[in-house]
Design an enzyme around this catalytic site. Structure first.
Site, short mmCIF file in Angstrom:
data_model
loop_
_atom_site.label_atom_id
_atom_site.label_comp_id
_atom_site.label_asym_id
_atom_site.label_seq_id
_atom_site.Cartn_x
_atom_site.Cartn_y
_atom_site.Cartn_z
N HIS A 158 0.82 -1.22 0.00
CA HIS A 158 0.00 0.00 0.00
C HIS A 158 0.85 1.27 0.00
O HIS A 158 0.32 2.35 0.19
CB HIS A 158 -0.95 0.01 1.20
CG HIS A 158 -2.03 -1.03 1.11
ND1 HIS A 158 -2.82 -1.39 2.18
CD2 HIS A 158 -2.44 -1.80 0.07
CE1 HIS A 158 -3.68 -2.34 1.79
NE2 HIS A 158 -3.47 -2.60 0.52
N MET A 276 -5.52 -10.35 17.77
CA MET A 276 -6.23 -10.17 19.02
C MET A 276 -7.50 -11.01 19.08
O MET A 276 -7.93 -11.42 20.15
CB MET A 276 -6.58 -8.69 19.21
CG MET A 276 -5.39 -7.81 19.55
SD MET A 276 -4.63 -8.23 21.13
CE MET A 276 -5.95 -7.82 22.27
#
Length: 310
Positions: A158, A276
């Site tokens: 990106h 997470m």
């Protein structure tokens, strides 16, 4: 090829495991992928044998260094979400506002440091290269924290906050100036009550190539833009040869990066997710380790007892 598209062949590869199993071996493989393991000892055995490791990283890694993600609830700069500013149309309408946003991100990122996950990846790359093994990092992040940690084989799909591209001549250049231009000094505050600076175009970052003076823009991939085909070619090559893939701190919802690990898993290569929480792709992977990447990744990539260090 846009940010939300990839090749038809890759689309088929991603979907194959869930749609078709032409043999009992493939069927068994798909069933096994539905129950990812959290057994670190098992992962370490796979890691010890891997020769070509691909590590795909996302915003979760940088978030542990304090870099704002601008995704999900509360991900606003002033009253705009990143998706409203990170477009060619937004830059054409108001280059001053967009540059304020990116100036803010540059200044915040310059104050941040690699965390234990970045460092573990870079150390693993250095160590394994001495053993004739390879590690490549494919990152969606634009903060260069992997580079700051020492990672060498890095594919930034990106782009980077610290590169600019001229809208006139197309020149791409590294740029670590702080501020990037005098007019942006002290600008970019994220508070919703802050008024736009309304900086004239001629005072925004300008190209320094001889005789150009064109308006610069951040050298990042904005929504609706194409990814660099040369980088995608390198990515595809690495995905094709890897024998272990790690997915670290990514939500697995931004395309085409969200397809990289599932397509690797679909051809039987072990994939380990460090995040997470579970993602839409978790059930396609062999391993899943929940928790902060800075906690789970260092022991996963530490030297294995079978490694021979010369």
């Amino acid at each position: 090829m846009s940010l939300f598209q990839f090749t038809t062949r890759r689309l088929v590869s991603q979907a194959y495991c869930g749609l078709k199993a032409s043999s009992s071996r493939k069927h068994k493989f798909c069933m096994e992928m539905a129950r990812p393991s959290s057994n670190m000892a098992d992962f370490r055995e796979v890691f010890a044998k891997a020769k070509h490791i691909v590590i795909i990283t996302g915003a979760g890694v940088s978030a542990e260094s304090g870099v704002p993600t601008f995704r999900g609830a509360g991900g606003f700069w002033r009253k705009w979400q990143a998706q409203e500013l990170a477009t060619p149309e937004a830059f054409a309408r108001n280059p001053s506002r967009v540059w304020e946003f990116y100036h803010y991100r540059r200044e915040v990122t310059l104050s941040k440091h690699p965390n234990p996950a970045h460092i573990a990846i870079a150390e693993c790359e250095r160590r394994l290269s001495k053993q004739g093994r390879s590690v490549v990092v494919i990152t969606q992040n634009i903060d260069e924290l992997h580079r700051k940690a020492g990672t060498k084989h890095l594919l930034e799909i990106h782009g980077s906050l610290f590169k600019t591209r001229c809208t006139n001549c197309g020149n791409v250049a590294a740029n670590y100036k702080s501020p990037i231009c005098p007019a942006l000094a002290g600008k970019g505050a994220p508070d919703p009550e802050t008024e736009d600076a309304a900086i004239p175009v001629e005072e925004l970052p300008q190209c320094e190539e001889d005789g150009c003076n064109g308006l610069l823009r951040p050298h990042v991939v904005w929504f609706g833009e194409t990814l660099d085909p040369d980088i995608l070619t390198e990515v595809e090559k690495e995905l094709d040869i890897c024998d272990l893939c790690l997915v670290v701190g990514t939500s697995s919802v931004v395309y085409p990066a969200a397809m990289f690990a599932p397509q690797v898993s679909a051809r039987g290569v072990p994939v380990a997710e460090f995040n997470m929480e579970a993602t839409p792709a978790t059930d396609r992977f062999r391993f899943h380790f929940s928790g902060p990447c800075g906690t789970t990744l260092p022991p996963a990539l530490a030297r294995h007892e079978t490694e021979i260090i010369s």
